[in-house]
Design an enzyme around this catalytic site. Structure first.
Site, PDB file in Angstrom:
ATOM      1  N   ASP A 406      29.533-129.336  25.592  1.00 58.83           N
ATOM      2  CA  ASP A 406      28.902-129.529  24.288  1.00 58.83           C
ATOM      3  C   ASP A 406      29.149-128.433  23.264  1.00 58.83           C
ATOM      4  OD1 ASP A 406      27.803-132.073  24.211  1.00 58.83           O
ATOM      5  OD2 ASP A 406      26.068-131.477  25.401  1.00 58.83           O
ATOM      6  N   TYR A 487      21.893-136.928  22.242  1.00 62.60           N
ATOM      7  CA  TYR A 487      20.917-136.152  22.995  1.00 62.60           C
ATOM      8  C   TYR A 487      20.311-135.039  22.168  1.00 62.60           C
ATOM      9  CZ  TYR A 487      20.054-136.994  27.919  1.00 62.60           C
ATOM     10  OH  TYR A 487      19.565-137.461  29.093  1.00 62.60           O
TER      11      TYR A 487
HETATM   12 CU   LIG Z   1      20.545-136.765  30.850  1.00 62.88          CU
END
Ligand SMILES: [Cu+2]
Ligand SMILES: *[C@@H]1O[C@H](CO)[C@@H](O)[C@H](O)[C@H]1NC(C)=O
Ligand SMILES: *[C@@H]1O[C@H](CO)[C@@H](O)[C@H](O)[C@H]1NC(C)=O
Ligand SMILES: *[C@@H]1O[C@H](CO)[C@@H](O)[C@H](O)[C@H]1NC(C)=O
Ligand SMILES: *[C@@H]1O[C@H](CO)[C@@H](O)[C@H](O)[C@H]1NC(C)=O
Ligand SMILES: *[C@@H]1O[C@H](CO)[C@@H](O)[C@H](O)[C@H]1NC(C)=O
Ligand SMILES: *[C@@H]1O[C@H](CO)[C@@H](O)[C@H](O)[C@H]1NC(C)=O
Ligand SMILES: *[C@@H]1O[C@H](CO)[C@@H](O)[C@H](O)[C@H]1NC(C)=O
Ligand SMILES: *[C@@H]1O[C@H](CO)[C@@H](O)[C@H](O)[C@H]1NC(C)=O
Ligand SMILES: *[C@@H]1O[C@H](CO)[C@@H](O)[C@H](O)[C@H]1NC(C)=O
Ligand SMILES: *[C@@H]1O[C@H](CO)[C@@H](O)[C@H](O)[C@H]1NC(C)=O
Ligand SMILES: *[C@@H]1O[C@H](CO)[C@@H](O)[C@H](O)[C@H]1NC(C)=O
Ligand SMILES: *[C@@H]1O[C@H](CO)[C@@H](O)[C@H](O)[C@H]1NC(C)=O
Length: 801
Positions: A406, A487
């Site tokens: 990420d 997320y």
């Molecule tokens: Cu997850």
């Protein structure tokens, strides 16, 4: 995760973006909701906030807008780099991706912080993308000092990289979406049939489905042994607009709508005519051409599977019956007598109780802490996120091929403004965060919040027949929240009165899910045609301990079951004892937490024992949820040489200025040949009484279940690590707190009450502390850096909410 927003971005912007993935400007998506222009945040959060002036400047502070502009202009002046400004660039140009501070070397930093040394110069780490070549690559450069002068130099960051010349090949410099669209249009009748859509034109296709897939890309040899770059993409349905009571909204639930159709493409090289479709996967059957797929589809009895559609179920709005009394305003924190910590805003320096520390912020990893001192002594030189990997698995190639690194997308760009009263108490102190990417500087108001709060359990308590004693557990939290694609990661550092510091990460937002067909070995079926896609989150943090100096040793105080015969008994007793063992070399520097937590891991300075001869130290231990975990997958086919930081729970290495980070944001471009190969940090260095660094993982093994719909919840998706004084002081320092009480009593009445000078709460609650107008929520501020116009810094301002 994020790939989808990036593809939306491509589809929705006419501007050529040199590297789609690093674009930090997250524009309203393809079919995104209308956004309001928001101008001000009216919470008087910093009112009456005590200030302080740090005795030393923050030498880790992010680049200022002026510094970023200066170094960008300087780089553009270097003809050998042949740079094109990002605004004018296409994939065949060289561009600047990111400029960030290159932190000073530690000896220089300490000589300034601790002595009479001069303030270290400011140096820059510039990440450039060389697109004007058949073999595009990214390369990190050192530039400095800034402000630029005749003395300023620039050279590849070779000392901080294990890759030759600090270069990494980029295999997806070009936009391949047309390839996927062309292939799809050849089978538009099949798609219309199996995915229940009406696809006549390319517009139908691009407004119904988002086509994206694996990250990182794969490599495999062709029959002649030549390296081929493989991309697998899947079809995702754009969520339908749902009608809510006050109008319509597109919930961001695309990652819940996989369609079960996948295309495999060869995207080797830069000549689109050499790219091509290699195969199709549907219903767990692989077809090596569109023709084969068509023939199968034309057969009677071709098995069609259910389709995932959007709808209310992907929405996060209130749903279902309102629980009894639940709509009544709930309890909430207030700060009745003002802020109890001091801030040097310019230096991003904080003093709370016996702790002091500096904050900074980077594009790659978001907030970081430096020079954390407790009772005037440094205990940590540096604390911060290194990398976050989300490694999926599945029976389909897209889930199997997903292992997001990420920091590639960056935690800085997505550390959006926190919501007063939700992300943070209304009284929180807010710091703006800034990062510089794609020649644009962006700020988020309140990217970091800092606040004290009662933890709502005591830190100490005791009672007997005569008295009761109790101490409030008031702690300071420093929080930053980054939404990387689907997320949302909530990061925080919590400082406690007993001298402990806790690192916590929580995850919410939309899961990336899988298609249900024949996928039961990789998760649960959680909706009509949906499987929760199993994955591991592993988030690596660096903690550079300096316990009473830089010379430290990791000691394990192991408690162990043992049969012992004592002088005082002729029978052998089954009991336990404790022994100590040191981690003396990097050869033993990769570790997992012991079974049953029988090892206490303590970082000590052996040269500084306490008055009883015990070395003073800090213990480190998992504190919440999935702490102590690491990736399940060994030698990941996706991550190859880029998972070294995630295959153990924690690591110890000797600290080096050339080993600043466990990963590089650009490792994702070519995971076999990473810019930073963490495994290579382990070269046998001595770890006994050296300047050592611990790298620990937080995370979770996430097998989403129905409770992850529509969003994963922070309450259980969390993980924490705590460090705590261990024979460091001679007693518990929380006894200094006045926020405690002793009540003496006899059989039937209270006789005395002691409050130790803690001031009683008086007056009325200031309503500004408990009410906030959400229409004042504040978005992004962007400043274009090339050409830079300091007189009109907000020309590029856009709101992002
Ligand atoms: Cu997850
Ligand atoms: C914020 O608080 C300070 C101190 O309490 C006060 O002087 C100031 O007027 C307040 N500002 C606003 C905008 O309410
Ligand atoms: C870049 O070059 C121009 C023209 O020579 C000069 O005016 C400018 O000062 C230079 N800027 C930097 C930052 O080196
Ligand atoms: C410089 O970059 C341009 C594209 O921006 C390219 O056409 C040109 O060939 C490059 N020049 C050199 C010397 O590499
Ligand atoms: C910092 O340390 C590295 C690695 O030892 C060295 O190459 C570099 O020149 C140093 N930087 C400065 C500004 O002294
Ligand atoms: C710093 O300089 C002062 C005055 O010259 C001197 O007294 C002091 O010992 C020095 N401190 C350190 C840590 O070198
Ligand atoms: C897609 O199809 C169009 C029209 O046939 C063609 O011009 C283009 O080159 C194709 N693109 C790719 C990447 O195959
Ligand atoms: C196909 O989509 C239509 C709406 O476009 C819907 O009415 C129908 O139920 C769907 N069919 C299936 C089998 O899901
Ligand atoms: C939404 O609708 C409800 C009920 O009609 C109304 O009370 C509320 O003010 C509306 N909210 C917005 C934001 O328009
Ligand atoms: C934070 O950013 C906002 C918007 O640019 C600005 O008005 C405010 O002054 C900044 N706050 C600080 C403490 O710099
Ligand atoms: C151990 O056994 C010996 C021999 O029977 C006996 O003399 C002695 O007292 C015993 N010791 C203890 C501690 O019971
Ligand atoms: C409480 O105890 C004291 C002595 O311990 C006694 O004098 C008093 O009467 C008691 N009061 C009550 C209400 O029982
Ligand atoms: C910014 O806006 C001002 C005022 O509209 C204009 O004069 C200036 O040229 C713009 N600067 C840039 C770099 O676009």
């Amino acid at each position: 995760m994020r790939a989808f927003s990036i593809l939306c971005l491509l589809a929705s912007t006419a501007v050529a973006i040199p590297s789609p993935k690093i674009s930090s400007v997250r524009r309203p998506g393809h079919r995104g909701p209308n956004r309001r222009d928001i101008v001000t945040n009216q919470v008087n959060t910093t009112a009456a906030s005590p200030t302080i002036t740090a005795s030393k400047d923050n030498i880790w502070a992010s680049l200022t807008n002026d510094e970023a502009a200066d170094v960008i202009a300087y780089l553009h002046n270097q003809t050998d780099l042949n740079l094109t400004s990002v605004e004018d660039a296409g994939p065949w140009d060289n561009t600047i991706m990111v400029v960030d501070l290159l932190v000073p070397n530690k000896t220089d930093a300490l000589s300034y912080m601790d002595g009479n040394g001069t303030k270290p110069e400011r140096w820059v780490l510039a990440s450039l993308l060389f697109g004007a070549t058949e073999e595009p690559y990214a390369q990190d450069w050192v530039v400095g000092p800034v402000p630029t002068t005749e003395e300023t130099v620039y050279y590849p960051y070779t000392y901080g990289s294990q890759a030759k010349d600090a270069k990494i090949r980029v295999f997806d410099q070009d936009d391949h979406s047309e390839l996927y669209a062309n292939a799809s249009m050849e089978i538009k009748d099949i798609i219309s049939d199996i995915l229940n859509a009406t696809i006549e034109t390319q517009d139908d296709l691009s407004s119904t489905f988002d086509i994206w897939g694996i990250d990182p890309l794969w490599h495999q040899p062709d029959e002649n042994g030549n390296d081929r770059v493989i991309s697998w993409v899947g079809f995702w349905r754009y969520p339908d607009t749902v009608q809510m009571q006050n109008g319509s909204i597109n919930f961001d639930g695309e990652t819940l709508l996989p369609q079960g159709l996948y295309l495999q493409c060869d995207i080797t090289g830069r000549d689109p005519s050499k790219w091509g479709l290699m195969g199709v996967l549907y219903g767990d059957e692989y077809y090596s051409s569109l023709q084969d797929f068509r023939s199968a589809w034309e057969q009677p009895g071709f098995e069609k599977y259910a389709v995932n559609y959007g709808g209310d179920w992907i929405g996060t709005d209130q749903a279902g019956e309102v629980l009894p009394l639940e709509e009544i305003a709930p309890p909430m924190p207030v700060q009745p007598a003002g802020q109890r910590f001091k801030v040097d805003e310019e230096n991003k320096y904080i003093e709370w109780m016996d702790f002091t520390f500096y904050l900074t912020f980077t594009r790659d990893t978001g907030m970081r802490l430096y020079d954390i001192k407790y009772k005037g002594q440094r205990i940590i030189y540096e604390l911060g996120l290194q990398e976050a990997v989300a490694h999926y698995a599945g029976n389909d190639p897209v889930q199997s091929g997903t292992a997001y690194l990420d920091t590639y997308y960056g935690f800085g760009p997505y550390a959006f403004s926190q919501i007063p009263g939700f992300d943070m108490p209304l009284y929180a102190y807010c710091m703006n965060t800034t990062f510089h990417a794609s020649e644009l500087s962006k700020s988020h108001r309140c990217g970091i919040s800092i606040f004290e709060a009662d933890q709502n359990y005591l830190i100490q308590r005791h009672s007997n027949a005569d008295y009761i004693s109790a101490t409030k557990n008031i702690a300071l939290t420093v929080r930053s929240v980054s939404t990387v694609g689907n997320y949302d990661y909530n990061f925080e550092y919590i400082f406690y009165l007993d001298g402990s510091i806790e690192t916590v990460v929580r995850a919410s937002g939309y899961i990336q899910s899988a298609y249900y067909a024949k996928n039961s070995e990789y998760g649960y079926q959680i909706h009509d045609a949906l499987a929760g896609s199993m994955h591991d989150h592993s988030l690596n943090f660096k903690v550079d301990f300096d316990i009473l100096g830089t010379q430290n040793t990791v000691v394990k105080h192991v408690i162990e079951a043992k049969d012992i015969k004592y002088k005082w008994n002729n029978l052998t007793r089954s009991t336990m004892h404790m022994y100590r063992t040191e981690v003396t070399s990097e050869d033993h520097g990769k570790m997992n937490w012991s079974a049953n937590s029988q090892e206490q891991v303590v970082i000590v300075n052996k040269d500084v024992p306490n008055k009883y001869g015990e070395p003073r130290g800090y213990k480190i231990m998992p504190s919440r949820g999935g702490a102590g975990m690491h990736l399940t997958i060994k030698n990941s086919s996706n991550l190859i040489n880029s998972q070294g930081f995630a295959d153990h729970a924690y690591y110890v290495t000797k600290r080096k200025d050339s080993e600043l980070r466990a990963s590089s944001a650009w490792n994702d471009y070519d995971t076999a040949n990473p810019l930073v190969d963490f495994n290579k940090f382990f070269d046998g260095d001595n770890l006994e009484q050296e300047d050592i660094v611990m790298w620990f993982n937080l995370g979770m093994h996430h097998v989403p279940h129905t409770g992850d719909l529509p969003n994963t919840v922070f309450s259980t998706a969390q993980s924490g690590m705590i460090i705590t004084p261990h024979n460091y002081l001679l007693s518990d320092p929380s006894r200094q707190a006045t926020q405690q009480i002793r009540i003496d009593y006899t059989d039937n009445s209270t006789t005395d009450v002691y409050t130790f000078g803690s001031q009683p709460v008086t007056g009325d609650i200031e309503l500004a502390q408990v009410a906030w107008d959400p229409y004042t929520y504040y978005g992004d501020v962007a400043v274009r850096k090339f050409p830079y116009d300091p007189q009109n810094p907000f020309n590029d301002t856009e709101s992002i909410v």
